[in-house]
Scaffold this motif. Structure first.
Motif, PDB file in Angstrom:
ATOM      1  N   ALA A   1       0.615  10.664   6.308  1.00 26.42           N
ATOM      2  CA  ALA A   1       0.986   9.664   5.292  1.00 26.42           C
ATOM      3  C   ALA A   1       0.388   8.294   5.598  1.00 26.42           C
ATOM      4  O   ALA A   1       0.596   7.348   4.842  1.00 26.42           O
ATOM      5  N   ARG A   2      -0.377   8.212   6.687  1.00 26.34           N
ATOM      6  CA  ARG A   2      -0.913   6.916   7.115  1.00 26.34           C
ATOM      7  C   ARG A   2      -1.724   6.235   6.017  1.00 26.34           C
ATOM      8  O   ARG A   2      -1.531   5.059   5.731  1.00 26.34           O
ATOM      9  N   ALA A   3      -2.635   6.953   5.405  1.00 21.03           N
ATOM     10  CA  ALA A   3      -3.455   6.359   4.343  1.00 21.03           C
ATOM     11  C   ALA A   3      -2.641   6.065   3.080  1.00 21.03           C
ATOM     12  O   ALA A   3      -2.717   4.958   2.531  1.00 21.03           O
ATOM     13  N   PRO A   4      -1.855   7.008   2.566  1.00 18.04           N
ATOM     14  CA  PRO A   4      -1.069   6.712   1.357  1.00 18.04           C
ATOM     15  C   PRO A   4      -0.148   5.504   1.492  1.00 18.04           C
ATOM     16  O   PRO A   4       0.119   4.808   0.516  1.00 18.04           O
ATOM     17  N   MET A   5       0.364   5.234   2.706  1.00 14.85           N
ATOM     18  CA  MET A   5       1.252   4.081   2.887  1.00 14.85           C
ATOM     19  C   MET A   5       0.542   2.777   2.530  1.00 14.85           C
ATOM     20  O   MET A   5       1.171   1.813   2.078  1.00 14.85           O
ATOM     21  N   ALA A   6      -0.763   2.739   2.715  1.00 13.35           N
ATOM     22  CA  ALA A   6      -1.512   1.520   2.416  1.00 13.35           C
ATOM     23  C   ALA A   6      -1.588   1.237   0.919  1.00 13.35           C
ATOM     24  O   ALA A   6      -1.941   0.121   0.517  1.00 13.35           O
ATOM     25  N   ALA A   7      -1.251   2.221   0.085  1.00 10.16           N
ATOM     26  CA  ALA A   7      -1.260   1.989  -1.364  1.00 10.16           C
ATOM     27  C   ALA A   7      -0.252   0.914  -1.767  1.00 10.16           C
ATOM     28  O   ALA A   7      -0.336   0.362  -2.864  1.00 10.16           O
ATOM     29  N   LEU A   8       0.685   0.602  -0.881  1.00  6.46           N
ATOM     30  CA  LEU A   8       1.630  -0.484  -1.160  1.00  6.46           C
ATOM     31  C   LEU A   8       0.930  -1.822  -1.335  1.00  6.46           C
ATOM     32  O   LEU A   8       1.496  -2.754  -1.919  1.00  6.46           O
ATOM     33  N   LEU A   9      -0.275  -1.953  -0.830  1.00  9.37           N
ATOM     34  CA  LEU A   9      -1.013  -3.211  -0.941  1.00  9.37           C
ATOM     35  C   LEU A   9      -1.809  -3.308  -2.241  1.00  9.37           C
ATOM     36  O   LEU A   9      -2.468  -4.312  -2.480  1.00  9.37           O
ATOM     37  N   ARG A  10      -1.723  -2.286  -3.075  1.00  9.57           N
ATOM     38  CA  ARG A  10      -2.466  -2.286  -4.347  1.00  9.57           C
ATOM     39  C   ARG A  10      -1.683  -3.090  -5.388  1.00  9.57           C
ATOM     40  O   ARG A  10      -0.634  -2.651  -5.873  1.00  9.57           O
ATOM     41  N   PRO A  11      -2.130  -4.294  -5.751  1.00  7.48           N
ATOM     42  CA  PRO A  11      -1.334  -5.154  -6.630  1.00  7.48           C
ATOM     43  C   PRO A  11      -1.136  -4.601  -8.035  1.00  7.48           C
ATOM     44  O   PRO A  11      -0.150  -4.933  -8.693  1.00  7.48           O
ATOM     45  N   GLU A  12      -2.059  -3.754  -8.510  1.00  7.84           N
ATOM     46  CA  GLU A  12      -1.930  -3.226  -9.865  1.00  7.84           C
ATOM     47  C   GLU A  12      -0.723  -2.308 -10.046  1.00  7.84           C
ATOM     48  O   GLU A  12      -0.339  -2.015 -11.195  1.00  7.84           O
TER      49      GLU A  12
ATOM     50  N   THR B   1      -2.871   8.955  -5.034  1.00  8.90           N
ATOM     51  CA  THR B   1      -3.712   9.412  -6.146  1.00  8.90           C
ATOM     52  C   THR B   1      -4.030   8.289  -7.130  1.00  8.90           C
ATOM     53  O   THR B   1      -4.885   8.468  -8.003  1.00  8.90           O
ATOM     54  N   LEU B   2      -3.359   7.150  -7.001  1.00 12.39           N
ATOM     55  CA  LEU B   2      -3.578   6.036  -7.924  1.00 12.39           C
ATOM     56  C   LEU B   2      -4.560   5.007  -7.380  1.00 12.39           C
ATOM     57  O   LEU B   2      -4.807   3.988  -8.035  1.00 12.39           O
ATOM     58  N   VAL B   3      -5.094   5.263  -6.175  1.00 11.26           N
ATOM     59  CA  VAL B   3      -6.007   4.311  -5.536  1.00 11.26           C
ATOM     60  C   VAL B   3      -7.254   5.060  -5.085  1.00 11.26           C
ATOM     61  O   VAL B   3      -7.152   6.155  -4.513  1.00 11.26           O
ATOM     62  N   ARG B   4      -8.420   4.480  -5.331  1.00 14.96           N
ATOM     63  CA  ARG B   4      -9.666   5.097  -4.885  1.00 14.96           C
ATOM     64  C   ARG B   4      -9.673   5.250  -3.363  1.00 14.96           C
ATOM     65  O   ARG B   4      -9.141   4.416  -2.639  1.00 14.96           O
ATOM     66  N   ARG B   5     -10.286   6.324  -2.876  1.00 19.14           N
ATOM     67  CA  ARG B   5     -10.267   6.623  -1.449  1.00 19.14           C
ATOM     68  C   ARG B   5     -10.888   5.499  -0.632  1.00 19.14           C
ATOM     69  O   ARG B   5     -10.364   5.124   0.424  1.00 19.14           O
ATOM     70  N   GLU B   6     -12.011   4.939  -1.106  1.00 13.93           N
ATOM     71  CA  GLU B   6     -12.671   3.862  -0.363  1.00 13.93           C
ATOM     72  C   GLU B   6     -11.778   2.631  -0.278  1.00 13.93           C
ATOM     73  O   GLU B   6     -11.648   1.990   0.775  1.00 13.93           O
ATOM     74  N   LEU B   7     -11.139   2.299  -1.403  1.00 18.87           N
ATOM     75  CA  LEU B   7     -10.256   1.140  -1.407  1.00 18.87           C
ATOM     76  C   LEU B   7      -9.033   1.389  -0.529  1.00 18.87           C
ATOM     77  O   LEU B   7      -8.568   0.487   0.181  1.00 18.87           O
ATOM     78  N   LEU B   8      -8.541   2.623  -0.534  1.00 18.99           N
ATOM     79  CA  LEU B   8      -7.381   2.957   0.289  1.00 18.99           C
ATOM     80  C   LEU B   8      -7.701   2.769   1.774  1.00 18.99           C
ATOM     81  O   LEU B   8      -6.863   2.282   2.542  1.00 18.99           O
ATOM     82  N   ALA B   9      -8.916   3.138   2.162  1.00 21.03           N
ATOM     83  CA  ALA B   9      -9.319   2.948   3.564  1.00 21.03           C
ATOM     84  C   ALA B   9      -9.373   1.463   3.914  1.00 21.03           C
ATOM     85  O   ALA B   9      -8.962   1.053   5.015  1.00 21.03           O
ATOM     86  N   GLU B  10      -9.869   0.633   2.996  1.00 24.24           N
ATOM     87  CA  GLU B  10      -9.911  -0.814   3.240  1.00 24.24           C
ATOM     88  C   GLU B  10      -8.502  -1.389   3.376  1.00 24.24           C
ATOM     89  O   GLU B  10      -8.237  -2.223   4.253  1.00 24.24           O
ATOM     90  N   LEU B  11      -7.628  -0.944   2.500  1.00 23.76           N
ATOM     91  CA  LEU B  11      -6.255  -1.433   2.549  1.00 23.76           C
ATOM     92  C   LEU B  11      -5.564  -1.010   3.844  1.00 23.76           C
ATOM     93  O   LEU B  11      -4.764  -1.763   4.413  1.00 23.76           O
ATOM     94  N   ARG B  12      -5.869   0.198   4.336  1.00 25.04           N
ATOM     95  CA  ARG B  12      -5.277   0.662   5.582  1.00 25.04           C
ATOM     96  C   ARG B  12      -5.750  -0.192   6.753  1.00 25.04           C
ATOM     97  O   ARG B  12      -4.962  -0.523   7.649  1.00 25.04           O
ATOM     98  N   GLU B  13      -7.009  -0.557   6.772  1.00 27.61           N
ATOM     99  CA  GLU B  13      -7.522  -1.425   7.836  1.00 27.61           C
ATOM    100  C   GLU B  13      -6.818  -2.783   7.812  1.00 27.61           C
ATOM    101  O   GLU B  13      -6.473  -3.338   8.856  1.00 27.61           O
ATOM    102  N   ARG B  14      -6.608  -3.282   6.607  1.00 27.31           N
ATOM    103  CA  ARG B  14      -5.908  -4.559   6.468  1.00 27.31           C
ATOM    104  C   ARG B  14      -4.471  -4.460   6.978  1.00 27.31           C
ATOM    105  O   ARG B  14      -3.980  -5.356   7.681  1.00 27.31           O
TER     106      ARG B  14
END
Length: 575
Positions: A452-463, A284-297
């Motif tokens: 939980a696949r997408a939420p796990m990518a929130a770990l890459l959010r530096p903020e 919930t702390l990361v925009r959906r579009e950005l979360l998808a990018e982070l998951r691809e990374r």
């Protein structure tokens, strides 16, 4: 931290594990281990013992560490600690000398059949002696006197020669010592098998030499520069302690200390306000579009790692699953007679499949929680940590083990709204924790990895990475685990340093949070229902965690890094 630093820490950890094994094997005490380069019995640290038992990884070779392990083993096995504490003097310099002499006695008790142990002890003594000499400490009267006493007493007790390189330098000091400690010196070897009788001579030598050291101190300084007696005692003791302090300071481990506020009578950990504390679903702390990018990374990083997921799952199932009865398999040629098949024996006397066997299936009644330090220093490790926990969460799910991934940080830098409220209140003393606690849920234990696949990518959010309040986070993670029904519960804390919140440290004291973390871990481990371990990202976390392992996230490829974590779950690493 550079790769060289990480390799050094991992090498020190391996050496500590080997040395601890030697000490346990010889002494017969199973709960001995090293934490923060100090020998512990369970959670209690043992005394530092004699100064030569603290080798430096920077300058000493492996044989020195073997000699230290042998010396510690002989001390634990051959010295009555209670008697030693009862007899040791109060005066600091005398106590240091008495401690050194008792260690020499213990090392003289090496069994005749153990020539290798004797050789290791001799090697370590020579290395320490030469380091003491080459450091310049023997250039003063006090340093030379202390060095001479150590050489002469060890030679007398062990029956070995003094260090050859410095033998000529000792002659004048040896001549001056003879009339003052000669009688007591003669009793050391004679009574080396009787600790109480030996102590009489050791105390006499300690008192005499301490007096001589203080007298020698006056010769080194001008009259107007002399300090009081207390400072002189400290300066004498520092001749030995100086080198040991350098070793401890250079060691790459978590910096831990004691909080004066929390040690005061009746003092308890405080929180100034909980009004701004939050627990968030990380997605919930990361925009959906950005979360998808982070998951691809993250997926690209996992693909590059070359992980054999099925193999990891099999290893985890073998480790965490236990056999459970799951009915019977009939039609067997051996086992227990199956009464339902006896009629076949009448119809077909040659029939042999008349038995049944009990069927057992592996069942993983276990939950594993990963608690990730999301403080600012962990930003550079975020992708590696995300890869690690994502793969392990998938493998655990395939092994039938529930898992959750949690994180902890703060809602602001430097205290945020909590600190502003404290300032408005007039800055009351000892406010306790002074920031907005923020706990993050990347994957709940009841959530399948696919969801939980997408939420796990929130770990890459530096903020999300700010400051860290570790003690409260460990309590929170343990509370969540206890709400689960699984019988076996594991908590793995991934961190690269000590707790840190600048506002809390400035308003209380610098060790307020790490003191609290140690108290929390001690309390949680006493309950014994949750196995807690620390995974240090390039850092030794043993000052906090009874079970810990240093992980080099950048060096390992394939399944190697995951096997290290599995080994920690199995208890094969430092404890």
């Amino acid at each position: 931290m550079t790769q060289q630093d990480i390799r050094k820490v991992r090498q020190e950890e391996r050496v500590a594990e080997l040395c601890a094994g030697v000490v346990r094997a010889f002494s017969g005490e199973r709960d001995l281990h090293f934490r923060g380069r100090r020998l512990h019995r369970g959670r209690m640290p043992l005394p530092w013992f004699a100064p030569h038992l603290h080798p430096s990884p920077e300058t000493d070779d492996f044989e020195s560490f073997r000699g230290v392990a042998d010396g510690l083993a002989l001390r634990i096995a051959g010295s009555d600690a209670t008697l030693h504490r009862t007899l040791q003097p109060e005066e600091p310099v005398e106590r240091m000398l008495f401690e050194m002499l008792e260690q020499f006695r213990a090392e003289a008790l090496v069994p005749e059949a153990m020539a290798g142990m004797r050789r290791n002890l001799r090697h370590r003594h020579e290395q320490w002696s030469l380091a003491f000499h080459h450091s310049g400490l023997t250039e003063t009267a006090r340093g030379l006197l202390l060095y001479a006493v150590a050489q002469i007493c060890r030679a007398r007790v062990s029956g070995e020669q003094v260090v050859e390189e410095t033998e000529d330098m000792l002659e004048a000091t040896r001549f001056a010592l003879a009339p003052r400690i000669g009688h007591a010196l003669g009793g050391l070897r004679r009574d080396r098998f009787d600790q109480a009788a030996y102590a009489v001579h050791a105390l006499a030598i300690a008192r005499t030499v301490a007096t001589m050291l203080h007298e020698a101190g006056g010769d080194d300084e001008a009259p107007d520069a002399r300090q009081n007696d207390t400072d002189d005692k400290r300066s004498v003791f520092s001749l030995v302690a100086e080198m040991d302090r350098e070793i401890v300071e250079q060691h790459v481990s978590a910096q831990s200390g004691r909080s004066r506020l929390l040690e005061e009578a009746g003092a308890a950990y405080r929180v100034f306000t909980t009004e701004y504390d939050r627990e968030h679903e990380a997605a919930t702390l990361v925009r959906r579009e950005l979360l998808a990018e982070l998951r691809e990374r993250l997926d690209r990083r996992i693909a590059a790692q070359g992980v054999n997921l099925a193999r990891l799952a099999r290893e985890l199932r073998a480790l965490l699953a236990v056999p459970e009865r799951d009915g019977w398999d009939g039609g067997q040629e051996e086992g227990r007679i199956d009464g339902r098949r006896l009629a076949r024996l009448v119809a077909s006397p040659a029939e042999r499949r008349l038995f049944r066997v009990e069927r057992e299936e592996p069942l993983a009644d276990c939950v594993v929680s990963f608690l990730i330090d999301c403080s600012g220093s962990m930003k550079e490790h975020a992708e590696s940590v995300a890869m690690l926990v994502d793969v392990l969460a998938r493998a655990l799910e395939q092994a039938g083990v529930a898992s959750e991934v949690l994180g902890f940080t703060t809602g602001a830098w430097n205290g945020g709204r909590a600190q502003r409220d404290w300032l408005r209140a007039g800055r009351p003393a000892h406010p306790g924790r002074l920031n907005e606690r923020c706990h993050l849920v990347f994957k709940a234990a009841g959530t399948p990895w696919r969801r939980a696949r997408a939420p796990m990518a929130a770990l890459l959010r530096p903020e999300l990475f700010r400051e860290g309040i570790d003690g409260e986070a460990v309590d929170w993670a343990c509370t969540r685990l206890r709400a689960r029904s699984e019988e076996r519960k594991l908590l793995l804390v991934i961190s690269d340093g000590s707790p840190m919140d600048s506002a809390t440290h400035l308003a209380n004291d610098p060790h307020y949070l790490d003191h609290h973390l140690r108290e929390v871990l001690a309390r949680q481990e006493q309950q014994r229902d949750i196995a807690i371990a620390g995974i240090g990202v390039g850092l030794d976390l043993s000052p906090y965690y009874s079970h810990s392992h240093v992980l080099d996230l950048a060096a390992s490829t394939g399944n190697a890094i995951f096997r290290e974590v599995i080994g920690l779950m199995a208890g094969r690493h430092r404890h």
